[in-house]
Design an enzyme around this catalytic site. Structure first.
Site, PDB file in Angstrom:
ATOM      1  N   ARG A 102       0.888  -1.176   0.000  1.00  0.00           N
ATOM      2  CA  ARG A 102       0.000   0.000   0.000  1.00  0.00           C
ATOM      3  C   ARG A 102       0.913   1.211   0.000  1.00  0.00           C
ATOM      4  O   ARG A 102       1.720   1.405   0.917  1.00  0.00           O
ATOM      5  CB  ARG A 102      -0.905  -0.017   1.232  1.00  0.00           C
ATOM      6  CG  ARG A 102      -1.621   1.312   1.426  1.00  0.00           C
ATOM      7  CD  ARG A 102      -2.736   1.257   2.427  1.00  0.00           C
ATOM      8  NE  ARG A 102      -3.900   0.583   1.858  1.00  0.00           N
ATOM      9  CZ  ARG A 102      -5.126   0.675   2.367  1.00  0.00           C
ATOM     10  NH1 ARG A 102      -5.352   1.388   3.439  1.00  0.00           N
ATOM     11  NH2 ARG A 102      -6.127   0.032   1.802  1.00  0.00           N
ATOM     12  N   HIS A 129      -7.401   0.858  -6.446  1.00  0.00           N
ATOM     13  CA  HIS A 129      -7.618   0.006  -5.268  1.00  0.00           C
ATOM     14  C   HIS A 129      -8.292  -1.296  -5.729  1.00  0.00           C
ATOM     15  O   HIS A 129      -9.447  -1.575  -5.391  1.00  0.00           O
ATOM     16  CB  HIS A 129      -8.487   0.745  -4.248  1.00  0.00           C
ATOM     17  CG  HIS A 129      -8.465   0.151  -2.872  1.00  0.00           C
ATOM     18  ND1 HIS A 129      -7.612  -0.885  -2.514  1.00  0.00           N
ATOM     19  CD2 HIS A 129      -9.192   0.428  -1.754  1.00  0.00           C
ATOM     20  CE1 HIS A 129      -7.822  -1.198  -1.241  1.00  0.00           C
ATOM     21  NE2 HIS A 129      -8.773  -0.428  -0.764  1.00  0.00           N
ATOM     22  N   GLN A 132     -10.112  -4.031  -3.422  1.00  0.00           N
ATOM     23  CA  GLN A 132     -11.422  -3.624  -2.895  1.00  0.00           C
ATOM     24  C   GLN A 132     -12.523  -3.979  -3.891  1.00  0.00           C
ATOM     25  O   GLN A 132     -13.610  -4.423  -3.510  1.00  0.00           O
ATOM     26  CB  GLN A 132     -11.426  -2.109  -2.636  1.00  0.00           C
ATOM     27  CG  GLN A 132     -12.744  -1.586  -2.104  1.00  0.00           C
ATOM     28  CD  GLN A 132     -13.062  -2.072  -0.701  1.00  0.00           C
ATOM     29  OE1 GLN A 132     -12.258  -1.942   0.202  1.00  0.00           O
ATOM     30  NE2 GLN A 132     -14.252  -2.650  -0.519  1.00  0.00           N
ATOM     31  N   ASP A 223     -17.149   7.218  -1.804  1.00  0.00           N
ATOM     32  CA  ASP A 223     -15.912   7.028  -1.035  1.00  0.00           C
ATOM     33  C   ASP A 223     -15.609   8.372  -0.369  1.00  0.00           C
ATOM     34  O   ASP A 223     -16.213   9.401  -0.710  1.00  0.00           O
ATOM     35  CB  ASP A 223     -14.780   6.609  -1.998  1.00  0.00           C
ATOM     36  CG  ASP A 223     -13.457   6.340  -1.287  1.00  0.00           C
ATOM     37  OD1 ASP A 223     -13.476   6.075  -0.062  1.00  0.00           O
ATOM     38  OD2 ASP A 223     -12.401   6.399  -1.947  1.00  0.00           O
ATOM     39  N   CYS A 263     -16.509   1.344   0.545  1.00  0.00           N
ATOM     40  CA  CYS A 263     -15.286   0.577   0.835  1.00  0.00           C
ATOM     41  C   CYS A 263     -14.848   0.739   2.280  1.00  0.00           C
ATOM     42  O   CYS A 263     -14.099  -0.084   2.788  1.00  0.00           O
ATOM     43  CB  CYS A 263     -14.185   0.973  -0.127  1.00  0.00           C
ATOM     44  SG  CYS A 263     -13.610   2.678   0.065  1.00  0.00           S
ATOM     45  N   ARG A 291     -13.438  -8.691   1.892  1.00  0.00           N
ATOM     46  CA  ARG A 291     -12.031  -8.428   1.597  1.00  0.00           C
ATOM     47  C   ARG A 291     -11.213  -9.676   1.920  1.00  0.00           C
ATOM     48  O   ARG A 291     -10.318 -10.058   1.169  1.00  0.00           O
ATOM     49  CB  ARG A 291     -11.523  -7.236   2.432  1.00  0.00           C
ATOM     50  CG  ARG A 291     -12.135  -5.890   2.087  1.00  0.00           C
ATOM     51  CD  ARG A 291     -11.665  -5.421   0.724  1.00  0.00           C
ATOM     52  NE  ARG A 291     -10.214  -5.371   0.648  1.00  0.00           N
ATOM     53  CZ  ARG A 291      -9.470  -4.328   1.075  1.00  0.00           C
ATOM     54  NH1 ARG A 291     -10.048  -3.257   1.577  1.00  0.00           N
ATOM     55  NH2 ARG A 291      -8.147  -4.357   0.965  1.00  0.00           N
TER      56      ARG A 291
END
Ligand code: CP
Ligand code: NVA
Length: 306
Positions: A102, A129, A132, A223, A263, A291
């Protein structure tokens, strides 16, 4: 050997295969049959940004698959004090069987992958991402709506938006993206998504009106307005994004029974109202749990393709 840096490098069949493996493992987990396919394997996890879900899901996932995960914060490893990415990649990939990263610039993970001897997984960059989106799509499959997706993304044109565009373009569904003017998606990524969409028959529409995006949608998502690394822009962003909150009035424009995904982490009173969040909390936390399952599918898939 394959890396998982964006969904661009994966075909529709491969994406569905990863999700199927994840769902199969999830089913067996309920009956306590553990898939130990990654027994004695090690996942290195480099975090240059904060995380709750990504860290826990990868670490628990690797453990449940019979392996081990190492949490490597950039505050602790030399990468954070200037050791070159390519050296870090050569060292860590000589000892680990897989690496998850990340980080900020997407080019950093590309450089790492170029020097890595083992598969590299994108656990979020400024641009994408993708893990996700595996969980998000798995959740839609579990809710039986995957054949009828008209998705609306309302908010910032960020890493999540880009990954939604690529997923829609690869799988062939309709996605409407509404962002405030000046906060649109990256033009190059949009161009790439549109090229994939031509092949799959996906429809990707870009606009500035959230209501137009949500009208008749079967899936609504958003988001945070302030992604990691944008903290200094917070005040300005909160002003610009007014009018983009997904609240009950907005949701009433969507199709009856529309699903709402997030998310997480969610900022109530900003990108989503408390009421919409709580009404859809079951699917949101199912999405968060997925996830774990989707990434187990991914790690198994990557190890089978080495
Ligand atoms: N959704 C997500 O990636 O959460 P974390 O930042 O907590 O990992
Ligand atoms: N866009 C958000 C996603 C967090 C999971 C960020 O990059 O901070």
């Amino acid at each position: 050997m394959r890396h998982f840096l964006t969904l661009k490098d994966f075909s529709k069949e491969e994406i569905l295969e990863i999700i199927d493996i994840g769902l199969e493992i999830k089913k067996n987990l309920v009956s306590k049959i553990y898939n130990q396919e990654l027994k004695n394997q090690t996942l290195g996890m480099i975090f240059e940004k904060s995380s709750t879900r990504t860290r826990v899901s990868f670490e628990v996932g690797m453990f449940q698959l019979g392996g081990h995960a190492l949490f490597l914060s950039n505050r602790d490893i030399h990468l954070g004090r200037g050791e070159p990415v390519k050296d870090t990649a050569r060292v860590i990939s000589s000892m680990c069987d897989m690496v998850m990263i990340r980080t900020f610039e997407h080019s950093k993970i590309e450089e790492f992958a170029a020097y890595s001897k083992v598969p590299v997984i994108n656990g979020l960059t400024d641009s994408y991402h993708p893990v996700q989106l595996l969980a998000d799509y798995m959740t839609l499959v579990e809710h039986g709506v995957e054949k009828n997706i008209v998705a609306a993304y309302v908010g910032d044109g960020n890493n999540m938006t880009h990954s939604w565009m690529i997923l829609a373009a690869k799988l062939g569904f309709e996605l409407r993206v509404a962002t405030p003017s000046g906060y649109e998606v990256d033009a190059k990524i949009l161009e790439e998504a549109l090229a994939f969409a031509k092949e799959s028959g996906a429809v990707i529409k870009i606009m500035n009106d959230p209501k137009e995006a949500i009208k008749g949608a079967t899936v609504v998502t958003t988001d945070t307005w302030v992604s990691m690394g944008q903290e200094e822009e917070k005040e300005e962003r909160l002003k610009v994004f007014k009018g983009f909150m997904v609240d009950d009035e907005m949701m009433s424009l969507a199709k009856d029974g529309a699903k709402f995904l997030h998310c997480l982490p969610a900022y109530r009173g900003y990108e989503v109202s408390e009421s919409v969040f709580e009404k859809h909390s079951e699917i949101i936390f199912n999405e968060a749990e997925n996830r774990l399952h989707a990434q187990k599918g991914l790690m198994v898939w990557l190890s089978r393709h080495r």
